[in-house]
Design an enzyme around this catalytic site. Structure first.
Site, PDB file in Angstrom:
ATOM      1  N   GLU A   1      55.939  22.990  43.263  1.00  0.00           N
ATOM      2  CA  GLU A   1      57.209  22.920  42.540  1.00  0.00           C
ATOM      3  C   GLU A   1      57.997  24.223  42.626  1.00  0.00           C
ATOM      4  O   GLU A   1      59.210  24.231  42.654  1.00  0.00           O
ATOM      5  CB  GLU A   1      56.951  22.561  41.072  1.00  0.00           C
ATOM      6  CG  GLU A   1      58.233  22.367  40.292  1.00  0.00           C
ATOM      7  CD  GLU A   1      58.127  21.287  39.223  1.00  0.00           C
ATOM      8  OE1 GLU A   1      57.312  20.366  39.387  1.00  0.00           O
ATOM      9  OE2 GLU A   1      58.867  21.370  38.246  1.00  0.00           O
TER      10      GLU A   1
ATOM     11  N   TYR B   1      49.175  23.444  31.666  1.00  0.00           N
ATOM     12  CA  TYR B   1      50.560  23.007  31.699  1.00  0.00           C
ATOM     13  C   TYR B   1      51.123  22.881  30.284  1.00  0.00           C
ATOM     14  O   TYR B   1      50.557  22.178  29.440  1.00  0.00           O
ATOM     15  CB  TYR B   1      50.637  21.652  32.419  1.00  0.00           C
ATOM     16  CG  TYR B   1      52.031  21.288  32.818  1.00  0.00           C
ATOM     17  CD1 TYR B   1      52.773  22.142  33.623  1.00  0.00           C
ATOM     18  CD2 TYR B   1      52.617  20.104  32.389  1.00  0.00           C
ATOM     19  CE1 TYR B   1      54.058  21.824  33.988  1.00  0.00           C
ATOM     20  CE2 TYR B   1      53.914  19.777  32.754  1.00  0.00           C
ATOM     21  CZ  TYR B   1      54.631  20.635  33.551  1.00  0.00           C
ATOM     22  OH  TYR B   1      55.905  20.328  33.899  1.00  0.00           O
TER      23      TYR B   1
ATOM     24  N   ASP C   1      54.622  19.655  39.586  1.00  0.00           N
ATOM     25  CA  ASP C   1      54.081  19.525  38.230  1.00  0.00           C
ATOM     26  C   ASP C   1      53.785  18.062  37.927  1.00  0.00           C
ATOM     27  O   ASP C   1      54.430  17.155  38.448  1.00  0.00           O
ATOM     28  CB  ASP C   1      55.084  20.056  37.197  1.00  0.00           C
ATOM     29  CG  ASP C   1      55.176  21.567  37.249  1.00  0.00           C
ATOM     30  OD1 ASP C   1      54.342  22.173  37.939  1.00  0.00           O
ATOM     31  OD2 ASP C   1      56.091  22.121  36.601  1.00  0.00           O
TER      32      ASP C   1
END
Ligand SMILES: [Zn+2]
Ligand SMILES: [Zn+2]
Length: 940
Positions: free
Chosen positions: A7, A311, A105
């Protein structure tokens, strides 16, 4: 080659480093974009979305009759690359790849970014294998697992993201354009409306209205203090709030000694360890550390990218069974929190705590690596510590409190006090961020009698509901289903940057309120959370494949069309309402001259100033820098001396420029020029301010009689002042002209300050164009202007300056242009060169040129060259032709140089004529000798 698409650049690098397992990773740069290679594998990072959706061409024109705001609802959209270099490199690599793994992600946004990459890859390599790696932390274990178990891209998830994108664009663009046009606002002043943004703003406005509508009620609280074992102890009346003052006073008056202990209740309380962090609870906890929601997320994302935490965008508050908690604890033993980690390991609860929400995409936020303050910096370390300690707390045992409640009686009135003692600190031992306040009480025995030291009756008022803090608002948005875990903090940041809300806790600005109320009145679907909730539910349906993207977008279009039916019918009212009500936001306070209202005025073409509401009767005004230096707005601060709101210039991407009190600013920026007037004294300057005369221009404009009356001085003095002011004004005009000239002619350069250049020139006495035209090259050099540039500036200055001088002498602009084009810059040239020369070089008639010469010479106080009639000219010319060796061509050249007859040939300076005509000096000397000889012959 196996291409891995991450990403962001930083995650591409981390993924390569981890997967390489010690093999050397080589970084290549291609047009500024990095790739990381080892063996057969290359990783490349995107920059989030590398394409964006936009309307087809044609819709960009706001004023178009055809493409109305409503037409944006059904407008076709296209995908446009926003990161061209990354797109180009991705496609270049994709052509050579035999396998591509999307490693963006792991959430809706990441899936959509992945799908965008997928499409870019497919466009250039239709047959390559494309798979998807999903991981929640950039750690060795997670990555190895993810890359060994790749799956397919989840197109349904991506479609949900795409639907949201389209709907957001359609709502935002059409409504923003409609409202802004209705209120006649453009440029930096547009009024933005958004699908999530507007209902969120609506909540803040509603809260503000509740606060305003709140009527405080008085109530009374009764307490007493007693003493035991030398300790002061406070006990509250068991009635709680008294709403009747007399009742409270009666209870107070009945309270008498002794204070009898009627009951001692001992108990225990369990204090459960907190549940794991999801995004919202994390933001709330970070807010206690002083971090705004946007900052908290930015830091958490950085920590994630660098492998320190998992995350941070997650709704999950239950650790999945697959999470290797032992492994994480082992890793954390190498962190600076070794002692706390070991304590947790030693005291671990059988099962970690769990929250109410469980989802399968990401685990709750937890630490994944060991970091130090040196590695992370202060702010990131603070966040890292918070996440780490929260993780430890969820593994630590519950805390145990011993509670104590004492009941008293005094004169028939009941009082009570409570205490608490932490007997088992449990999770508090590793998590100091939540308050655990102990209140220790001495031992009491039932039947015991105590003194009453004091009886206190407190009068209090009920409080309005509190304004939302950023973290409270995020919690509330979550409850209402407004936005997503990834977007909530961005929505709030947007409301702040658009000046709809300010402060923390958040309160609406006037514009924010007016726009919300207008929409509420005429299209309440836009400001109510219901519509947004419906759309969020639809997203879920797309993810679950029970509805298609097209279907959902279609329904959203219908909702929006219905809103437009209402809006368009009320366009005029909405526009007028917003304009009338927001005018107030520009008001600054009373005009010092007439008591009218001073307000910031914005005109077309970037002009802005502060003017009086009683214009034209009152002409008081304060100039402001052009709007390209910053759009002038009012701030909350008020000048103590002038009671005017402060003014600030705001510009996108630049630090705001605080003007402060506009009148203080006005006075100080005019002080110097007033002081330069010869008759100015400090006393007079004070007097002028007291009479509201602030500028040289105002003085110059005043009639001496009026001024004399206002200042209480003789008319003659006033007349002298106005004359001095007029002269000063002219000086100022010339200075500003010089400043403008320099700004126009010196190329802006990094570190170049025009103010500094002006200052340096001033120290050499150069403040005006006239001075600059005659300045020495060294003077410019010492002001930091290079040699070549200085030469050019000097020539330009001469041209401009003498141009002005000549125009003042009466040379018409059209003719002046011709003179300049022919290279005649100075007035001297007019007197020194003959009319013939000027006429020849400029193409104007000898007669016209002669007229101009006469004007210039008169202005310079010199004698004009004699006028020459046609007949005389012809006679002179013939005379020249009689000279030996002087033919037609040479005669022509001489005439152009002002040598028109024999007499002038004899009088001419051979050197300068030679230079002028190109005829050699010797030849001219020869002509002169020949003519002299001839004359002698004739005279003999
Ligand atoms: Zn006024
Ligand atoms: Zn002031």
């Amino acid at each position: 080659m196996h291409l891995i698409v991450a990403e962001k650049n930083i995650s591409a690098r981390r993924i390569a480093e981890i997967l390489a397992e010690g093999k050397k990773v080589t970084e290549h740069k291609d047009a500024g974009v990095s790739t990381y290679s080892f063996g057969d594998i290359t990783t490349v990072g995107l920059r989030g979305h590398v394409v964006e959706i936009d309307f087809e061409p044609g819709y960009q024109n706001w004023r178009s009759e055809e493409y109305t705001p409503r037409s944006l609802i059904d407008a076709k959209t296209i995908k446009v690359p926003t990161e061209k270099r990354i797109v180009a490199l991705l496609q270049k690599l994709a052509r050579k790849a035999d396998r591509v793994t999307i490693a963006t992600d792991f959430d809706t946004e990441g899936e959509l970014i992945g799908k965008e990459a997928y499409e870019l890859v497919r466009a250039v390599n239709p047959r390559v294998t494309i798979d998807r790696a999903r991981f929640s932390a950039i750690t060795k274990q997670e990555l190895q697992h993810a890359f060994a178990n790749t799956t397919e891209l989840d197109f349904a998830l991506a479609a949900a993201g795409e639907a949201r994108q389209s709907i957001d664009l359609m709502w935002g663009a059409s409504l923003t354009r409609f409202i802004s046009l209705a209120a006649r606002r453009g440029g930096q002043n547009i009024l933005s409306v958004g699908r999530v943004q507007s209902p969120t703003l609506g909540m803040i406005v509603d809260r503000e209205k509740e606060i305003e509508a709140f009527v405080p009620e008085k109530y009374w609280q009764l307490a007493l203090t007693t003493e035991k074992a030398g300790e002061q102890i406070e006990a509250r009346h068991t009635h709680g709030r008294f709403h009747d003052k007399q009742e409270a006073e009666a209870a107070r008056d009945r309270t008498r000694e002794p204070l009898l202990v009627t009951e001692v209740r001992e108990g225990t309380k369990q204090d459960r360890a907190p549940s794991p962090f999801d995004t919202t609870t994390y933001i709330v906890a970070a807010a206690r550390l002083g971090l705004s929601a946007a900052n908290a997320m930015r830091i958490a994302e950085d920590l994630y990218m660098n492998g320190f935490i998992s995350y941070p965008r997650t709704d999950n508050t239950v650790y999945p069974a697959s999470l290797d908690i032992d492994g994480i604890l082992r890793t954390l033993r190498t962190s600076p929190f070794k002692k706390d980690v070991e304590w947790t390991i030693a005291h671990r609860r059988p099962v970690p705590t769990r929250g109410k929400k469980s989802s399968t995409d990401h685990p709750p936020i937890h630490p994944t690596g060991a970091g130090t303050r040196e590695q992370l910096g202060d702010d990131a370390f603070k966040v890292y510590e918070l996440v780490l300690r929260r993780f430890l707390a969820t593994l630590a045992p519950d805390a145990q409190w011993k509670t104590l409640k004492i009941l008293f009686e005094a004169g028939g009135e009941e009082y009570t006090t409570t205490g608490g003692q932490l007997v088992e600190p449990g999770w508090h031992a590793v998590y100091p961020f939540s308050e655990a306040k102990e209140v220790l009480l001495p031992a009491f025995v039932t039947g015991e009698k105590l003194p009453v030291r004091n009886v206190i009756l407190d009068e209090k008022e009920t409080q309005p509901p509190a304004r939302y803090t950023q973290s409270k608002l995020i919690q509330r948005m979550e409850e209402l289903g407004l936005g997503t875990k990834s977007t909530r903090h961005e929505v709030i940041a947007k409301l702040v940057s658009r000046k709809y809300v300010e402060g923390n806790p958040l309160r609406p600005t006037l514009v924010g309120r007016v726009v919300t109320e207008s929409l509420e009145q005429h299209a309440d679907t836009v400001t109510k959370p219901d519509m947004t909730q419906t759309i969020e539910a639809h997203m879920q349906q797309i993810k679950e494949k029970t509805r298609t993207r097209e279907d959902v977008i279609k329904e959203s279009r219908e909702m929006l069309h219905a809103a437009f039916d209402q809006l368009e019918a009320n366009e005029q009212i909405i526009g007028d309402d917003i304009r009338n009500r927001t005018a107030e936001e520009m008001n600054l306070g009373k005009c010092p001259v007439c008591g009218g209202m001073l307000a910031i005025k914005h005109l077309r073409g970037n002009t802005q100033f502060i003017g009086c509401s009683r214009y034209p009767e009152c002409t008081f005004n304060i100039g402001l820098p052009m709007a390209q230096w910053g759009f002038a707005v009012r701030t909350d601060e008020v000048c103590d001396k002038h009671q005017l709101n402060f003014v600030r210039l705001v510009r996108k991407g630049a630090r705001p420029w605080d003007i402060g009190c506009p009148l203080c600013h006005h006075i100080s920026s005019n002080r110097e020029s007033l002081a330069e007037m010869p008759s100015m004294t400090p006393t007079l300057a004070e007097k002028l301010l007291a009479c509201h005369l602030y500028t040289v221009a105002e003085l110059a404009r005043s009639a001496p009689e009026d001024l004399a009356k206002r200042l209480g001085v003789p008319v003659a003095d006033a007349a002298r002042l106005t004359a001095e002011a007029a002269a000063m004004l002219e000086k100022l005009r010339r200075r500003s002209e010089c400043r403008k000239f320099l700004r126009d002619h010196l190329i802006p350069r990094k570190g170049r300050s025009y103010a500094k250049i002006m200052e340096s020139l001033k120290s050499h006495g150069v403040t005006e164009l006239a001075g600059l035209a005659h300045a020495k090259a060294e003077t410019l050099k010492s002001a930091g202007i290079g040699e070549a540039e200085a030469a050019q500036v000097l020539t330009e200055a001469k041209t401009v300056y003498y141009g002005q001088v000549l125009r003042e002498m009466g040379i018409p602009a059209v003719s002046l242009k011709k003179y300049l084009a022919a290279g005649f810059i100075t007035p001297d040239a007019f007197c020194e060169l003959g009319p013939a020369t000027l006429s020849e070089r400029t193409g104007m008639s000898v007669g016209t040129v002669q007229k101009h010469i006469a004007l210039v010479c008169a202005a310079l106080g010199r004698q004009a060259p004699k006028k020459v009639s046609k007949l005389q000219a012809e006679k002179g010319r013939k005379e020249l032709l009689t000279v030996k060796g002087l033919g037609e061509t040479l005669a022509e050249k001489l005439i152009l140089a002002g040598v028109t007859d024999g007499k002038s040939l004899l009088a001419a300076d051979p050197q300068s004529i030679a230079a002028e005509t190109g005829i050699s000096r010797q030849k001219i000397l020869d002509f002169q000798a020949a003519l002299r000889r001839k004359k002698e012959i004739i005279e003999i």
